[in-house]
Design an enzyme around this catalytic site. Structure first.
Site, PDB file in Angstrom:
ATOM      1  N   ARG A  71      18.725   5.065  24.169  1.00  0.00           N
ATOM      2  CA  ARG A  71      19.914   4.844  25.049  1.00  0.00           C
ATOM      3  C   ARG A  71      19.359   4.497  26.468  1.00  0.00           C
ATOM      4  O   ARG A  71      18.592   5.133  26.723  1.00  0.00           O
ATOM      5  CB  ARG A  71      20.682   6.188  25.009  1.00  0.00           C
ATOM      6  N   TYR A 212      20.466  -0.732  19.946  1.00  0.00           N
ATOM      7  CA  TYR A 212      20.199   0.535  19.347  1.00  0.00           C
ATOM      8  C   TYR A 212      20.802   1.693  19.444  1.00  0.00           C
ATOM      9  O   TYR A 212      21.307   1.791  20.588  1.00  0.00           O
ATOM     10  CB  TYR A 212      18.575   0.531  19.692  1.00  0.00           C
ATOM     11  N   GLY A 214      22.869   5.100  20.339  1.00  0.00           N
ATOM     12  CA  GLY A 214      24.076   5.307  21.073  1.00  0.00           C
ATOM     13  C   GLY A 214      24.470   4.349  21.944  1.00  0.00           C
ATOM     14  O   GLY A 214      25.515   4.330  22.065  1.00  0.00           O
ATOM     15  N   LYS A 221      27.903   8.510  20.491  1.00  0.00           N
ATOM     16  CA  LYS A 221      27.852   8.990  21.841  1.00  0.00           C
ATOM     17  C   LYS A 221      29.218   8.544  22.605  1.00  0.00           C
ATOM     18  O   LYS A 221      29.752   9.521  23.356  1.00  0.00           O
ATOM     19  CB  LYS A 221      26.641   8.973  22.592  1.00  0.00           C
ATOM     20  N   HIS A 241      27.856  18.158  22.336  1.00  0.00           N
ATOM     21  CA  HIS A 241      26.633  17.448  21.790  1.00  0.00           C
ATOM     22  C   HIS A 241      26.099  18.675  20.889  1.00  0.00           C
ATOM     23  O   HIS A 241      25.087  19.311  21.561  1.00  0.00           O
ATOM     24  CB  HIS A 241      25.700  17.170  22.820  1.00  0.00           C
ATOM     25  N   SER A 263      18.811  15.657  24.008  1.00  0.00           N
ATOM     26  CA  SER A 263      18.446  14.744  22.853  1.00  0.00           C
ATOM     27  C   SER A 263      16.757  15.127  22.800  1.00  0.00           C
ATOM     28  O   SER A 263      16.142  15.337  23.506  1.00  0.00           O
ATOM     29  CB  SER A 263      18.586  13.377  23.463  1.00  0.00           C
ATOM     30  N   CYS A 265      15.461  17.698  21.419  1.00  0.00           N
ATOM     31  CA  CYS A 265      15.265  19.047  21.534  1.00  0.00           C
ATOM     32  C   CYS A 265      15.387  19.777  20.347  1.00  0.00           C
ATOM     33  O   CYS A 265      15.400  21.129  20.589  1.00  0.00           O
ATOM     34  CB  CYS A 265      15.735  19.693  22.850  1.00  0.00           C
ATOM     35  N   ASP A 288      24.646  16.745  15.150  1.00  0.00           N
ATOM     36  CA  ASP A 288      24.538  16.362  16.992  1.00  0.00           C
ATOM     37  C   ASP A 288      25.954  16.481  17.424  1.00  0.00           C
ATOM     38  O   ASP A 288      25.905  16.642  18.769  1.00  0.00           O
ATOM     39  CB  ASP A 288      24.342  14.797  16.593  1.00  0.00           C
ATOM     40  N   ARG A 380      13.849   6.276  14.468  1.00  0.00           N
ATOM     41  CA  ARG A 380      14.968   7.009  13.744  1.00  0.00           C
ATOM     42  C   ARG A 380      15.088   6.948  12.268  1.00  0.00           C
ATOM     43  O   ARG A 380      14.780   5.726  11.800  1.00  0.00           O
ATOM     44  CB  ARG A 380      16.248   6.671  14.382  1.00  0.00           C
ATOM     45  N   ARG A 411      14.068  22.143  26.256  1.00  0.00           N
ATOM     46  CA  ARG A 411      12.441  22.076  26.501  1.00  0.00           C
ATOM     47  C   ARG A 411      11.951  22.622  27.507  1.00  0.00           C
ATOM     48  O   ARG A 411      11.787  21.754  28.520  1.00  0.00           O
ATOM     49  CB  ARG A 411      12.216  20.647  25.708  1.00  0.00           C
ATOM     50  N   ASN A 508      12.565  30.206  13.414  1.00  0.00           N
ATOM     51  CA  ASN A 508      13.770  30.209  14.334  1.00  0.00           C
ATOM     52  C   ASN A 508      14.852  30.837  13.778  1.00  0.00           C
ATOM     53  O   ASN A 508      15.731  31.435  14.642  1.00  0.00           O
ATOM     54  CB  ASN A 508      14.348  28.878  14.939  1.00  0.00           C
TER      55      ASN A 508
HETATM   56  P1  GTP Z   1      18.777  13.903  19.017  1.00  0.00           P
HETATM   57  O1  GTP Z   1      19.149  13.202  17.765  1.00  0.00           O
HETATM   58  O2  GTP Z   1      18.118  12.919  20.021  1.00  0.00           O
HETATM   59  O3  GTP Z   1      19.932  14.589  19.751  1.00  0.00           O
HETATM   60  O4  GTP Z   1      17.671  15.026  19.033  1.00  0.00           O
HETATM   61  P2  GTP Z   1      17.900  16.624  18.287  1.00  0.00           P
HETATM   62  O5  GTP Z   1      18.371  17.520  19.212  1.00  0.00           O
HETATM   63  O6  GTP Z   1      18.359  16.433  16.899  1.00  0.00           O
HETATM   64  O7  GTP Z   1      16.279  16.898  17.980  1.00  0.00           O
HETATM   65  P3  GTP Z   1      15.269  16.942  16.709  1.00  0.00           P
HETATM   66  O8  GTP Z   1      15.750  18.167  15.828  1.00  0.00           O
HETATM   67  O9  GTP Z   1      15.328  15.698  15.945  1.00  0.00           O
HETATM   68  O10 GTP Z   1      13.885  17.132  17.246  1.00  0.00           O
HETATM   69  C1  GTP Z   1      13.162  16.508  18.014  1.00  0.00           C
HETATM   70  C2  GTP Z   1      11.837  16.774  18.166  1.00  0.00           C
HETATM   71  O11 GTP Z   1      11.575  18.013  18.492  1.00  0.00           O
HETATM   72  C3  GTP Z   1      11.127  16.469  16.801  1.00  0.00           C
HETATM   73  O12 GTP Z   1       9.832  15.810  17.007  1.00  0.00           O
HETATM   74  C4  GTP Z   1      10.868  17.952  16.170  1.00  0.00           C
HETATM   75  O13 GTP Z   1       9.851  17.893  15.150  1.00  0.00           O
HETATM   76  C5  GTP Z   1      10.789  18.805  17.503  1.00  0.00           C
HETATM   77  N1  GTP Z   1      11.180  20.219  17.246  1.00  0.00           N
HETATM   78  C6  GTP Z   1      12.566  20.509  16.689  1.00  0.00           C
HETATM   79  N2  GTP Z   1      12.388  21.736  16.619  1.00  0.00           N
HETATM   80  C7  GTP Z   1      11.195  22.322  17.201  1.00  0.00           C
HETATM   81  C8  GTP Z   1      10.738  23.663  17.008  1.00  0.00           C
HETATM   82  O14 GTP Z   1      11.447  24.477  16.771  1.00  0.00           O
HETATM   83  N3  GTP Z   1       9.586  23.552  17.492  1.00  0.00           N
HETATM   84  C9  GTP Z   1       8.888  22.552  17.879  1.00  0.00           C
HETATM   85  N4  GTP Z   1       7.549  22.925  18.408  1.00  0.00           N
HETATM   86  N5  GTP Z   1       9.285  21.399  17.824  1.00  0.00           N
HETATM   87  C10 GTP Z   1      10.394  21.393  17.404  1.00  0.00           C
HETATM   88  C1  SPV Z   2      20.755  11.486  21.508  1.00  0.00           C
HETATM   89  O1  SPV Z   2      19.881  10.710  22.074  1.00  0.00           O
HETATM   90  O2  SPV Z   2      21.167  12.578  21.633  1.00  0.00           O
HETATM   91  C2  SPV Z   2      20.848  10.690  20.086  1.00  0.00           C
HETATM   92  C3  SPV Z   2      20.546   9.771  19.653  1.00  0.00           C
HETATM   93  O3  SPV Z   2      21.408  11.662  19.182  1.00  0.00           O
HETATM   94  S1  SPV Z   2      21.551   8.365  20.153  1.00  0.00           S
HETATM   95  O4  SPV Z   2      22.202   8.033  18.792  1.00  0.00           O
HETATM   96  O5  SPV Z   2      21.179   7.627  20.608  1.00  0.00           O
HETATM   97  O6  SPV Z   2      22.668   9.031  20.760  1.00  0.00           O
HETATM   98 MN    MN Z   3      21.835  13.702  20.108  1.00  0.00          MN
END
Ligand code: GTP
Ligand code: SPV
Ligand code: MN
Length: 596
Positions: A71, A212, A214, A221, A241, A263, A265, A288, A380, A411, A508
């Site tokens: 994004r 690409y 969002g 989004k 979100h 995002s 996180c 999401d 992705r 984070r 967790n």
């Molecule tokens: P968007 O799709 O961008 O909104 O991201 P999201 O919030 O769904 O994040 P996602 O679950 O895809 O995690 C993003 C990154 O953080 C990945 O590389 C995960 O492996 C890492 N991650 C997720 N949960 C944890 C956790 O509990 N501990 C650690 N150390 N890393 C984590």
């Molecule tokens: C984010 O960035 O929070 C995502 C990926 O979930 S996107 O589709 O680019 O919004």
């Molecule tokens: Mn997201």
């Protein structure tokens, strides 16, 4: 389907108007069928954009242009008649000016291409909580992704034929094809010509220049959060979100948890998390976006408006997120992952033996000696929610699920402990409003910079963020004692060596269990300046090999460190302008007082 068959007047007129402006070679109305998906993929393979993955049935790899990998928040606009309505967290341009600029870009921008009309539903088709959108796009990659991420097809067209309203979402990759010229595998425009624009006062989205994520999959989004959050405020509900999951205790009591993390996180990971604790069970509802309304029972009910997952690939493995790995075993789209020699997708953190050779996300040879990552950090996967082995049987229930717990988080390598609980709804809104997180590669720009990202909605709130905070406060008043409890988590605190202190992922569940037991009033808590903390021994750490000093560090609240944050919190809240609710100002004063 032929566009002449469209019966909805507004849609018919809009298609004609866009076609006259963008001048595509042809117009095609999508029916959402499997045949259509396969035909589209066939063309993408023939044109060199998609690579079929021999090792993964029905799955394909795409590589984007190296400039078009996430994004673009700097190029994302919220266009309202007054700047104040957009607030200080959004890039604002006056609607007339923005439309004039974009119209000149749209002029002839689809030459040499097909204009696809994609009717889609966010939420189960026909449900009272769902919204219809129509995306017009010149990208077949967008079409196949929208097939998975939303509910596309004739059933939506039937609703439109009967006169149902929709949100028009116009998208172009911004790369007209001169006659006879061969297309590139990922057409897009240079960053400075990209515009991801939202007109919430007229429920309209205009996106130009990126193919690409969002920027281009406009149900997500753009409609799902920016337009929907503005609608939600007008109509008295919430578009957030957030992931949504159901956790069931060994006794069979169900808890519904919604969590907002910025995002990349951890939402997808938590949404699919399988508890390490005996007897506890988790099911996924969404990863999401959550749309939530107060039901007849006075509680907040959430639905996931999406139909699939657009998840971060790097870091996903059978060790971290086995459910995601099973979800993407077949019928998945991979973007900017690496390609193995035997025809599979690969990324950093997938585990297993390091391949001796790969093709990286830029299409170059890669070996373990290569300096760069083989997959882009924001690579992705796209896969249907129905393929998720732990998808909750109620995930498409139009009534939604009643939320017991809200989690905010981010984070943070330091300062913020593993978990704390808000003293009250108002304090929870303060925690959401002031939450901060290190930036990730889900956005184009620097990674690892700490920034305030209120409610993980900084890039997605479709109106003035101060009014958004007030909307949350008002929702709390309406919910009264039926309001969910609010918690704050940080899975990402590090020790001096830069290692994560907390094992995360399935562990967790221990933190979620504590929350559930707090909801039931089974456990007490310890007061700290930032909120309520688990009492010694209440957080179930059985079977974990964490050293006592690490546990102390993980849970510690250092008043000096928090005091050092105050100037930044103050400056941030001040920067949001004069509409900041008094309640948040008094929450800040109380916080400063508690810090002593
Ligand atoms: P968007 O799709 O961008 O909104 O991201 P999201 O919030 O769904 O994040 P996602 O679950 O895809 O995690 C993003 C990154 O953080 C990945 O590389 C995960 O492996 C890492 N991650 C997720 N949960 C944890 C956790 O509990 N501990 C650690 N150390 N890393 C984590
Ligand atoms: C984010 O960035 O929070 C995502 C990926 O979930 S996107 O589709 O680019 O919004
Ligand atoms: Mn997201």
């Amino acid at each position: 389907m032929d566009s002449a068959a469209v019966k909805n007047r507004k849609l018919g007129d809009w298609i004609a108007e866009v076609a006259a402006m963008c001048r595509p070679d042809s117009v095609y109305v999508c029916d959402g069928s499997k045949e259509e998906y396969d035909r589209m993929i066939g063309k993408l393979i023939a044109g060199g954009s998609a690579t079929p993955l021999r090792k993964r049935a029905g799955s394909y790899l795409f590589r984007s242009d190296p400039s078009d990998v996430a994004r673009v928040e700097d190029r994302t606009f919220l266009s309202t008649s007054s700047k104040d309505a957009a607030g200080y967290t959004n890039n604002w341009i006056a609607p007339d000016e923005l439309k004039t600029t974009m119209k000149s870009l749209y002029e002839g921008c689809m030459k040499g291409r097909t204009m696809f009309v994609i009717p889609f539903s966010m939420g189960p088709i026909g449900s009272p909580i769902s919204k219809i959108g129509v995306e017009i796009s010149d990208s077949p990659y967008v079409v196949v992704n929208m097939h998975i991420m939303t509910r596309v097809g004739l059933k939506v067209m039937e609703l439109l034929d009967r006169g149902e309203d929709f949100v028009p979402c116009l998208h172009s990759v911004g790369a007209p094809l001169a006659q006879g010229r061969k297309d590139v595998s990922w057409p897009c425009a240079p960053i400075e010509r990209r515009y991801i624009s939202h007109f919430p006062e007229e429920n309209l989205v205009w996106s130009y220049g990126s193919g690409y994520a969002g920027n281009a999959l406009l149900g997500k989004k753009s409609l799902g959060l920016r337009i929907a959050s503005a609608m939600a405020r007008r109509e008295g509900w919430l578009a957030e979100h957030m992931l949504v999951l159901r956790m069931t205790s060994p006794e069979g009591r169900q808890y519904h948890i919604a969590g907002a993390f910025p995002s990349a996180c951890g939402k997808t990971n938590l949404a699919m998390m399988q508890p390490s604790l005996d007897g506890w069970k988790c099911e996924c509802i969404g990863d999401d976006i959550a749309w939530m309304k107060i039901g007849p029972d006075g509680r907040l009910h959430a639905i996931n408006p999406e139909n699939g997952f657009f998840g971060v690939a790097p870091g996903t493995s059978y060790a971290t997120n086995p459910i995601a790995m099973d979800t993407i075993r077949e019928n998945a789209i991979f973007t900017n992952c690496a390609l193995t020699d035997d025809g599979d997708a690969w990324w950093e953190g997938i585990n297993g033996d390091l391949p001796a050779h790969l093709i990286d996300w830029k299409g170059r040879d890669w070996t373990p000696d290569s300096k760069e990552d083989a997959a882009h950090p924001n690579a992705r996967f796209t896969a249907a929610a129905a393929q998720c082995p732990v998808i909750c049987k109620d995930w498409e229930n139009p009534e939604g699920v009643p939320i017991d717990i809200f989690i905010f988080g981010g984070r943070r390598g330091s300062v913020v402990p593993l978990v704390h609980e808000a003293f009250s709804w108002e304090h929870g809104v303060f925690l959401g409003a002031t939450s901060a997180s290190e930036t990730t590669s889900a956005i184009i720009g620097a990674v690892g910079n700490l920034r305030r990202d209120p409610f993980a909605m900084k890039p997605f709130c479709g109106y003035n963020i101060c009014d958004y905070f007030q909307h949350w406060l008002t929702m709390g008043e309406r919910l009264g004692d039926k309001a969910p409890k609010i918690f704050y988590v940080n899975w990402f605190r590090k020790n001096e060596d830069g290692k994560f202190l907390w094992p995360g992922f399935s562990e967790n569940s221990r933190v979620l269990k504590w929350m559930c037991e707090r909801v039931d009033g089974k456990l007490g808590a310890r007061k700290s300046p930032i909120g309520l903390l688990p009492l010694e021994g209440d957080l179930d750490l059985s079977g974990l090999t964490l050293s006592p000093p690490d546990v102390r560090e993980l849970m510690s609240v250092d008043a000096a460190e928090w005091k050092a944050e105050i100037p930044d919190i103050e400056a941030y809240l001040t920067s949001l302008g004069s509409r900041l609710p008094e309640t948040l100002k008094s929450q800040l004063r109380d916080f400063i007082e508690r810090l002593g």
